[in-house]
Motif scaffolding. Structure first.
Motif, mmCIF file in Angstrom:
data_model
loop_
_atom_site.group_PDB
_atom_site.id
_atom_site.type_symbol
_atom_site.label_atom_id
_atom_site.label_comp_id
_atom_site.label_asym_id
_atom_site.label_seq_id
_atom_site.Cartn_x
_atom_site.Cartn_y
_atom_site.Cartn_z
ATOM 1 N N VAL A 1 0.841 -1.202 0.000
ATOM 2 C CA VAL A 1 0.000 0.000 0.000
ATOM 3 C C VAL A 1 0.876 1.252 0.000
ATOM 4 O O VAL A 1 0.607 2.217 -0.724
ATOM 5 C CB VAL A 1 -0.949 0.003 1.217
ATOM 6 N N THR A 2 1.935 1.228 0.804
ATOM 7 C CA THR A 2 2.848 2.370 0.865
ATOM 8 C C THR A 2 3.508 2.605 -0.481
ATOM 9 O O THR A 2 3.635 3.755 -0.930
ATOM 10 C CB THR A 2 3.928 2.143 1.937
ATOM 11 N N ALA A 3 3.935 1.532 -1.139
ATOM 12 C CA ALA A 3 4.595 1.664 -2.439
ATOM 13 C C ALA A 3 3.659 2.281 -3.469
ATOM 14 O O ALA A 3 4.069 3.150 -4.255
ATOM 15 C CB ALA A 3 5.083 0.294 -2.917
ATOM 16 N N ILE A 4 2.403 1.847 -3.478
ATOM 17 C CA ILE A 4 1.431 2.392 -4.435
ATOM 18 C C ILE A 4 1.161 3.865 -4.143
ATOM 19 O O ILE A 4 1.151 4.712 -5.052
ATOM 20 C CB ILE A 4 0.122 1.585 -4.383
ATOM 21 N N ALA A 5 0.960 4.188 -2.861
ATOM 22 C CA ALA A 5 0.698 5.573 -2.478
ATOM 23 C C ALA A 5 1.906 6.458 -2.781
ATOM 24 O O ALA A 5 1.763 7.567 -3.320
ATOM 25 C CB ALA A 5 0.343 5.649 -0.997
ATOM 26 N N PHE A 6 3.096 5.971 -2.453
ATOM 27 C CA PHE A 6 4.316 6.751 -2.690
ATOM 28 C C PHE A 6 4.501 7.012 -4.188
ATOM 29 O O PHE A 6 4.822 8.147 -4.588
ATOM 30 C CB PHE A 6 5.524 6.005 -2.132
ATOM 31 N N ALA A 7 4.323 5.984 -5.005
ATOM 32 C CA ALA A 7 4.496 6.152 -6.453
ATOM 33 C C ALA A 7 3.515 7.181 -7.007
ATOM 34 O O ALA A 7 3.888 8.028 -7.836
ATOM 35 C CB ALA A 7 4.318 4.808 -7.154
ATOM 36 N N SER A 8 2.276 7.133 -6.541
ATOM 37 C CA SER A 8 1.262 8.074 -7.024
ATOM 38 C C SER A 8 1.594 9.499 -6.600
ATOM 39 O O SER A 8 1.515 10.440 -7.405
ATOM 40 C CB SER A 8 -0.112 7.680 -6.483
ATOM 41 N N LEU A 9 1.988 9.680 -5.348
ATOM 42 C CA LEU A 9 2.302 11.018 -4.834
ATOM 43 C C LEU A 9 3.569 11.577 -5.482
ATOM 44 O O LEU A 9 3.627 12.768 -5.817
ATOM 45 C CB LEU A 9 2.480 10.952 -3.316
ATOM 46 N N SER A 10 4.578 10.726 -5.669
ATOM 47 C CA SER A 10 5.812 11.185 -6.296
ATOM 48 C C SER A 10 5.576 11.540 -7.761
ATOM 49 O O SER A 10 6.120 12.533 -8.265
ATOM 50 C CB SER A 10 6.885 10.101 -6.180
ATOM 51 N N GLY B 1 2.303 14.569 1.893
ATOM 52 C CA GLY B 1 2.598 15.875 1.306
ATOM 53 C C GLY B 1 4.075 16.048 1.013
ATOM 54 O O GLY B 1 4.459 16.593 -0.035
ATOM 55 N N LEU B 2 4.944 15.583 1.918
ATOM 56 C CA LEU B 2 6.379 15.721 1.719
ATOM 57 C C LEU B 2 6.872 14.904 0.526
ATOM 58 O O LEU B 2 7.833 15.293 -0.143
ATOM 59 C CB LEU B 2 7.130 15.294 2.985
ATOM 60 N N THR B 3 6.228 13.784 0.247
ATOM 61 C CA THR B 3 6.629 12.983 -0.910
ATOM 62 C C THR B 3 6.473 13.781 -2.204
ATOM 63 O O THR B 3 7.389 13.824 -3.036
ATOM 64 C CB THR B 3 5.793 11.692 -0.986
ATOM 65 N N ALA B 4 5.309 14.416 -2.374
ATOM 66 C CA ALA B 4 5.086 15.239 -3.563
ATOM 67 C C ALA B 4 5.997 16.461 -3.556
ATOM 68 O O ALA B 4 6.611 16.814 -4.583
ATOM 69 C CB ALA B 4 3.620 15.662 -3.627
ATOM 70 N N PHE B 5 6.111 17.115 -2.418
ATOM 71 C CA PHE B 5 6.927 18.328 -2.303
ATOM 72 C C PHE B 5 8.392 18.037 -2.600
ATOM 73 O O PHE B 5 9.044 18.760 -3.370
ATOM 74 C CB PHE B 5 6.772 18.916 -0.897
ATOM 75 N N ASP B 6 8.943 16.988 -1.990
ATOM 76 C CA ASP B 6 10.359 16.673 -2.174
ATOM 77 C C ASP B 6 10.657 16.256 -3.611
ATOM 78 O O ASP B 6 11.723 16.588 -4.149
ATOM 79 C CB ASP B 6 10.782 15.565 -1.209
ATOM 80 N N THR B 7 9.729 15.528 -4.242
ATOM 81 C CA THR B 7 9.947 15.131 -5.644
ATOM 82 C C THR B 7 10.049 16.353 -6.535
ATOM 83 O O THR B 7 10.957 16.450 -7.373
ATOM 84 C CB THR B 7 8.802 14.218 -6.125
ATOM 85 N N GLN B 8 9.128 17.298 -6.356
ATOM 86 C CA GLN B 8 9.186 18.510 -7.168
ATOM 87 C C GLN B 8 10.446 19.317 -6.865
ATOM 88 O O GLN B 8 11.073 19.871 -7.774
ATOM 89 C CB GLN B 8 7.957 19.381 -6.919
ATOM 90 N N ALA B 9 10.844 19.366 -5.591
ATOM 91 C CA ALA B 9 12.050 20.116 -5.213
ATOM 92 C C ALA B 9 13.299 19.512 -5.844
ATOM 93 O O ALA B 9 14.191 20.241 -6.298
ATOM 94 C CB ALA B 9 12.182 20.150 -3.694
ATOM 95 N N ILE B 10 13.387 18.180 -5.891
ATOM 96 C CA ILE B 10 14.530 17.509 -6.520
ATOM 97 C C ILE B 10 14.581 17.839 -8.008
ATOM 98 O O ILE B 10 15.645 18.150 -8.561
ATOM 99 C CB ILE B 10 14.432 15.983 -6.310
ATOM 100 N N LYS B 11 13.431 17.797 -8.650
ATOM 101 C CA LYS B 11 13.346 18.119 -10.080
ATOM 102 C C LYS B 11 13.736 19.566 -10.348
ATOM 103 O O LYS B 11 14.544 19.852 -11.242
ATOM 104 C CB LYS B 11 11.912 17.852 -10.562
ATOM 105 N N THR B 12 13.190 20.484 -9.573
ATOM 106 C CA THR B 12 13.457 21.912 -9.775
ATOM 107 C C THR B 12 14.919 22.236 -9.540
ATOM 108 O O THR B 12 15.531 23.004 -10.284
ATOM 109 C CB THR B 12 12.572 22.743 -8.825
#
Length: 259
Positions: free
Chosen positions: A142-151, A204-215
């Protein structure tokens, strides 16, 4: 984010630069996710191996279940003051890593990350004693699916998520303080509230950190500093690794069936 769109829509030399950045960004993110995955695998293997050394079916004075007992190693690890060292070791390593990253080589930083992942496995090994193996596997899925979607959302969204950062960090400090206080209070209500907030904050941090790494990559890609880009990938992997582990641990409080 606007810079990324501008680079992609220019023509001539700008378009070629955009293509190079696109290709480099994909390679960079693949490296981040690859390092994170290796770290998670190492954490899981260490946690499983340590728990195996700590539990025995042979009757001893430290019974923890109907047919389960702690070995002398398990007693030292989970019931002696050593448990505080094991619990706090990953936190100390994170702060140490942040302070030393600029002085470390890429190879040294990578080795430190793997050492941290192993230390985290040691720290969370007790989940194999507290929870059933099936519920741990289900929660991980469940965590893997949620993490992949949020990232994926953090990577693809055009919305600037930077405004979330300060709010999420304040929430993170709040739940750390609440968890420390609840060590002494042992309140189920506080523990339940912390788990709910923990899931929301690390989602929230998963989505935020992914965008921050990209930017960050887009801003620095044209510098050509491969050493910095390599260490940046390790730091990005560490951030997403921590997001995944904490999301998993908080979800386990809801989904885990206890032994």
């Amino acid at each position: 984010m606007a810079e990324y769109d501008t680079i992609r829509t220019t023509t001539g030399a700008g378009a070629r630069a955009g293509v190079r950045i696109d290709e480099g960004l994909r390679a960079h993110m693949n490296k981040v996710y690859g390092l994170m995955s290796i770290g998670l695998l190492m954490t899981g293997l260490v946690a499983w191996a340590v728990a195996g050394l700590a539990i025995t079916g042979t009757p001893t004075g430290a019974q923890i279940g109907a047919n389960s007992y702690l070995t002398s190693f398990g007693v030292a690890l989970y019931t002696s003051p050593l448990r505080w060292v094991v619990m706090l070791l990953p936190l100390g390593m994170v702060f140490g890593f942040g302070a030393a990253i600029n002085r470390l080589s890429y190879g040294g930083a990578q080795l430190f990350f793997y050492a941290f992942a192993a230390a985290m496995g040691l720290s969370i090994s007790s989940i194999f004693i507290v929870f059933t193996g099936v519920s741990i596997a289900q929660t991980f899925l469940v965590t893997a699916i949620a993490f992949a979607s949020l990232s994926l959302y953090g990577y693809t969204t055009k919305r600037d998520l930077s405004a979330m950062g300060a709010f999420l960090m304040m929430g993170l400090v709040g739940i750390i303080v609440a968890m420390i206080v609840n060590i002494f209070l042992q309140s189920p209500a506080v523990g339940f509230a912390v788990s709910i907030l923990g899931v929301l904050i690390f989602a929230g941090l998963t989505a935020f950190d992914t965008q921050a790494i990209k930017t960050q990559y887009i801003q620095m890609a044209q510098s050509g500093d491969q050493e910095w880009l390599g260490k940046s990938a390790i730091m990005g992997a560490l951030k997403l690794y921590l997001d995944f582990i904490n999301l998993f641990m908080f979800l386990l409080q809801f989904m885990g069936n206890r032994n």
